[in-house]
Design an enzyme around this catalytic site. Structure first.
Site, PDB file in Angstrom:
ATOM      1  N   SER A 191       0.842  -1.199   0.000  1.00  0.00           N
ATOM      2  CA  SER A 191       0.000   0.000   0.000  1.00  0.00           C
ATOM      3  C   SER A 191       0.875   1.246   0.000  1.00  0.00           C
ATOM      4  CB  SER A 191      -0.885   0.023   1.251  1.00  0.00           C
ATOM      5  OG  SER A 191      -1.585  -1.184   1.383  1.00  0.00           O
ATOM      6  N   GLU A 194      -0.929   7.025  -2.027  1.00  0.00           N
ATOM      7  CA  GLU A 194      -1.008   8.456  -1.709  1.00  0.00           C
ATOM      8  C   GLU A 194       0.343   8.978  -1.236  1.00  0.00           C
ATOM      9  OE1 GLU A 194      -3.809   6.381  -1.305  1.00  0.00           O
ATOM     10  OE2 GLU A 194      -4.304   7.500  -3.106  1.00  0.00           O
ATOM     11  N   ASN A 278      -4.319   3.473  -8.105  1.00  0.00           N
ATOM     12  CA  ASN A 278      -4.203   4.746  -8.797  1.00  0.00           C
ATOM     13  C   ASN A 278      -2.759   5.138  -9.054  1.00  0.00           C
ATOM     14  OD1 ASN A 278      -4.269   5.211  -5.777  1.00  0.00           O
ATOM     15  ND2 ASN A 278      -3.563   7.212  -6.451  1.00  0.00           N
ATOM     16  N   ASP A 320      -8.911   9.038  -8.995  1.00  0.00           N
ATOM     17  CA  ASP A 320      -8.529   8.072  -7.957  1.00  0.00           C
ATOM     18  C   ASP A 320      -9.380   6.805  -7.986  1.00  0.00           C
ATOM     19  OD1 ASP A 320      -7.044   7.029  -5.794  1.00  0.00           O
ATOM     20  OD2 ASP A 320      -8.553   7.701  -4.370  1.00  0.00           O
ATOM     21  N   TRP A 490     -19.757  -1.255   3.423  1.00  0.00           N
ATOM     22  CA  TRP A 490     -18.303  -1.415   3.435  1.00  0.00           C
ATOM     23  C   TRP A 490     -17.910  -2.770   4.002  1.00  0.00           C
ATOM     24  CZ3 TRP A 490     -16.096   3.046   1.391  1.00  0.00           C
ATOM     25  CH2 TRP A 490     -14.736   2.963   1.161  1.00  0.00           C
ATOM     26  N   TRP A 554     -11.465   3.912   5.259  1.00  0.00           N
ATOM     27  CA  TRP A 554     -11.868   5.070   4.454  1.00  0.00           C
ATOM     28  C   TRP A 554     -13.233   5.554   4.922  1.00  0.00           C
ATOM     29  CZ3 TRP A 554     -11.988   9.016   1.255  1.00  0.00           C
ATOM     30  CH2 TRP A 554     -10.996   9.194   0.286  1.00  0.00           C
TER      31      TRP A 554
END
Lengths: 597, 176
Positions: A191, A194, A278, A320, A490, A554
């Site tokens: 991960s 970002e 992304n 994204d 989710w 998130w």
């Protein structure tokens, strides 16, 4: 013979006659025993389907809580436990405790393992300190820690057998994904999209922890393990430098394409499947080109890592829309012909059905009718037909592009869908959220956020629900039924032979619905919001259903404070109330069963 | 250079604070009323950066710029509009007691609270130009939010970026 479990069984038997090391034969075989739950998605095909049917549409309304267990952690609890024989293995978010619970003795703790990790990894985890689950093979439990350490534990004692550091949190590299063990190799992603991480999937030998192969998402051919002649994209060879050509200069080195989602495996075709995330940054104007192979479905050989085929869903991402969501493998009838397909519900709002042997694109349709950034997908070229007014690239830097659906968290995020071979339908937890998106200039510093856009999120105009739980026909590309949910769904779904589909909600409900109609048959409010994945197992003749509660991820960012509501003045009220009015932090496993013995 | 000037402002703010008492509306940095403008940037009577919102709701450039930068670098933990998340505090509450200098110190150096009950860690942003070049912007935005002068969501209208603001950004972020 539409049942992949059976088809896979025969195929696997044939395939494995050739291979000496049959580690994954064990796992494949074990996954066919519905009493156990040996991998995060239940089986290699990522179907999240169980043959258990003691709990069925007629009696699920009587479900009760059988027992509970607290992980002691109050962060977002994604993933779910494994059950192998009479032992359940429960995992948690940072600091990533692992518990082995004795199902013969009311969940008594057989052993607990908790790694020591530098807490400085916490803030470089993009969206909460989640962990999506453990893997098991040959008496070992594999844990992918937040700090990217992969550790092998003795399943009987919890003793560390080996450990290896996969990445560097100082560069923003972190571990959140569940490993998948294939043919004696432990595959993990990474991960950090970002943080401008150069992402990859790495395979480690399950006995020694030695690296076997590493395949980056972008870069030179020898780093991305792509053969210019043999690797295909929609049937055609990708050619030389297929990734390098699509980046300006050496931007690919901080190009993201992270691999934090799920991995699946087809033993017969001997291919593993996963998606990349992304491209970094979120400002598309700062990274011209298609940014290959971000946002891509990869089919790779599990022994060498070499890619057989690739397909990029969202070239040059402007929103994204990570491509990491699970690839569900099933054999379904498409246009009158039985096809071995891969079904993928992308963040970009399209449900893709591909031939998983060749990568041919068969179906691509919106699984949320509000999706508007593209009108459709050209099945020949594979390219989305973009709508200019929702292009954040065309809008340019410092321009706020409004009303884009879906929002950055996608029509669906990592929460895995389920497939029932009984109904031939896919059960998909979805987000129903749109956004405004304004890109602006950013500068890269190792280990620091590298985002470059500001977003506002809200439900689609005219709607008050932020989620739907849907049944999807992947052959036709059609929604069969849709249950509105106040918040994004989710939680990973579970389909069962009892005709019941389970999922959790952000308010904390475990819900059971009729697989055929979507009718709600049962709900129970657990102590905290559910972002975990529902699983089932059988112990001493009784079927159990289990799920982790613990709001976060998130969803905890976007929804805990409530989304902004640009339409409030137009009279839409009530539906956008903040999640914190419904639930609070938690970290609990709740296990359900029917009453009586 | 930027860091040095920040430290200087910080000291000034601390000195100013000790002298100011007994206002009607005050946050951790004192009375937020804007009294002086220079190149589109406002300060309160103690010289601390602050917001300026016109009668028509039009915000100054820095408040708007802070909104954008907050949403890129802070939102993933502190939630939309500074309202907090399941694992990081609501900054609209924090700024009611935090001084400007404490805010700067926390953003530059980070903060840790790791014990059996919680594992809250804020990273040090001192090396991140996307945050450091817009530190005052983010502070000004959050101050406007904290004081209730600015509602949730994107500010509806804002002043244009001044030449001074553009020059400061270019010199801090380097050539584009």
């Amino acid at each position: 013979m539409r049942n992949l479990l059976l088809a896979g069984c025969i195929g696997a038997a044939a395939a494995f006659a050739m291979t000496a090391a049959s580690a994954s034969e064990n796992l494949q075989k074990m996954s066919q025993n519905p009493k156990d739950w040996v991998m995060p998605a239940g089986n290699y095909a990522n179907q999240r389907y169980s043959e258990l049917k003691q709990i069925n549409t007629g009696n699920v309304g009587k479900l009760q809580v059988a027992w509970t267990f607290s992980t002691g952690v109050l962060r977002g609890h994604e993933g779910g436990p494994l059950v192998i024989g009479n032992v359940m293995y429960v995992h948690g978010p940072f600091p990533n405790p692992v518990f082995a619970l004795d199902l013969d003795h009311d969940g008594k703790i057989l052993w607990k393992y908790e790694p020591r990790q530098d807490p400085n990894v916490i803030p470089v985890m993009c969206c909460d300190t989640v962990n999506r689950g453990l893997a098991y093979d040959n008496g070992k439990i594999f844990l992918h820690q937040a700090d990217t350490t992969l550790v092998a534990l003795d399943a009987k004692t919890g003793k560390v057998l080996w450990q290896v550091k996969d990445g560097d949190p100082k560069k923003g590299e972190t571990g959140t994904s569940a490993p998948l063990v294939v043919k004696g190799k432990v595959l993990i992603g990474i991960s950090g999209g970002e943080f401008g991480v150069h992402c990859r999937v790495t395979a480690y030998d399950e006995n020694s922890g030695k690296m076997v192969w590493k395949a980056f998402s972008e870069g030179p051919d020898d780093q991305i393990l792509i053969d210019p002649q043999k690797t295909t994209d929609l049937g055609k060879p990708v050619g030389k430098d297929s990734s390098l050509k699509t980046w300006k200069g050496d931007q690919w080195k901080i190009g993201g394409g992270c691999t934090w989602g799920w991995i699946s495996y087809d033993p017969e075709l001997d291919l593993v499947y996963y998606g990349s995330g992304n491209p970094s940054t979120w400002n598309p104007l700062q990274r011209p080109g298609d940014n290959k192979w971000s946002m891509t479905v990869f089919a790779r050989n599990p022994d060498t890592g070499m890619a057989k085929w690739v397909y990029q869903m969202t070239p040059h991402d402007e929103w994204d829309y990570d491509g990491v969501n699970e690839m569900i493998l099933a054999d379904i009838d498409v246009g009158g012909k039985e096809r071995k397909v891969l079904v993928h519900f992308d963040r970009n709002g399209f449900g893709y059905t591909l031939d998983r042997g060749t990568g041919e694109l068969l179906v691509a349709d919106k699984y949320d009718p509000k999706v508007n950034w593209a009108t459709g997908i050209d099945l020949k070229t594979g390219k989305p037909k973009r709508v200019a007014k929702y292009s954040t690239e065309k809008g340019g830097e410092n321009h706020n592009t409004k009303g884009i659906c879906p929002a950055a968290l996608g029509s669906k995020d990592e929460q895995p869908a389920a497939y029932s071979p009984q109904t031939h339908l896919f059960y998909v937890p979805t987000n129903h959220v749109c956004m405004d998106y304004e890109p602006f200039r950013v500068s890269y510093t190792a280990g620091q956020p590298y985002v470059g856009a500001t977003l506002s999120m809200y439900p689609p105009e005219g709607d008050s629900n932020m989620g739907n739980f849907i049944a999807w026909d992947a052959a036709k590309g059609k929604i069969v039924w849709s249950d509105a949910e106040q918040f994004s769904v989710w939680s990973g779904a579970l389909a069962t032979a009892g005709g019941v589909v389970f999922y959790g909600t952000l308010e904390g409900y475990l819900k059971a619905v009729d697989a055929k109609t979507g009718k709600e048959l049962y709900k129970f409010k657990t102590p905290s919001g559910i972002i975990g994945n529902v699983m089932t197992y059988e112990h001493k003749g009784k079927q159990y259903v289990a799920v982790l509660s613990g709001v976060g991820g998130w969803a905890g960012i976007g929804l805990a404070a409530g989304l902004t509501d640009p339409h409030a003045g137009l009279g839409a009220v009530g539906g956008y109330a903040a999640l914190k009015n419904y639930t609070s932090l938690g970290g609990q496993l709740t296990v359900f069963a029917l009453p009586g013995s | 250079m930027r860091r040095i000037s920040l430290v200087a402002t910080t000291l000034a703010a601390v000195l100013a604070l000790t002298a100011s008492v007994g206002r009607a509306v005050a946050d951790g940095s004192g009375d937020p009323t804007a009294v002086k403008e220079d190149g589109g940037k406002w300060v309160d009577k103690s010289g601390t950066p602050t917001f300026h919102i016109g009668k028509d709701g039009k915000v100054d450039w820095y408040t708007f710029s802070g909104f954008r930068r907050y949403n890129a670098d802070c939102i993933v933990c502190h939630g939309p509009d500074g309202a907090g998340s399941t694992y990081a505090p609501a900054l609209i509450d924090s700024l009611k007691s935090l001084t400007y200098s404490q805010f700067v110190e926390t953003v530059v150096n980070g903060k840790k609270s790791v014990n059996t009950a919680s594992d809250l860690v804020m990273p040090a942003f001192g090396t991140n130009p996307n945050v450091m070049c817009y530190l005052d912007d983010i502070f000004i935005y959050l101050r406007a939010r904290s004081d209730g002068a600015l509602g949730r969501g994107r500010p509806q209208a804002h002043e244009d970026m001044s030449k001074a603001a553009k020059a400061a950004e270019d010199s801090c972020m380097g050539p584009s």
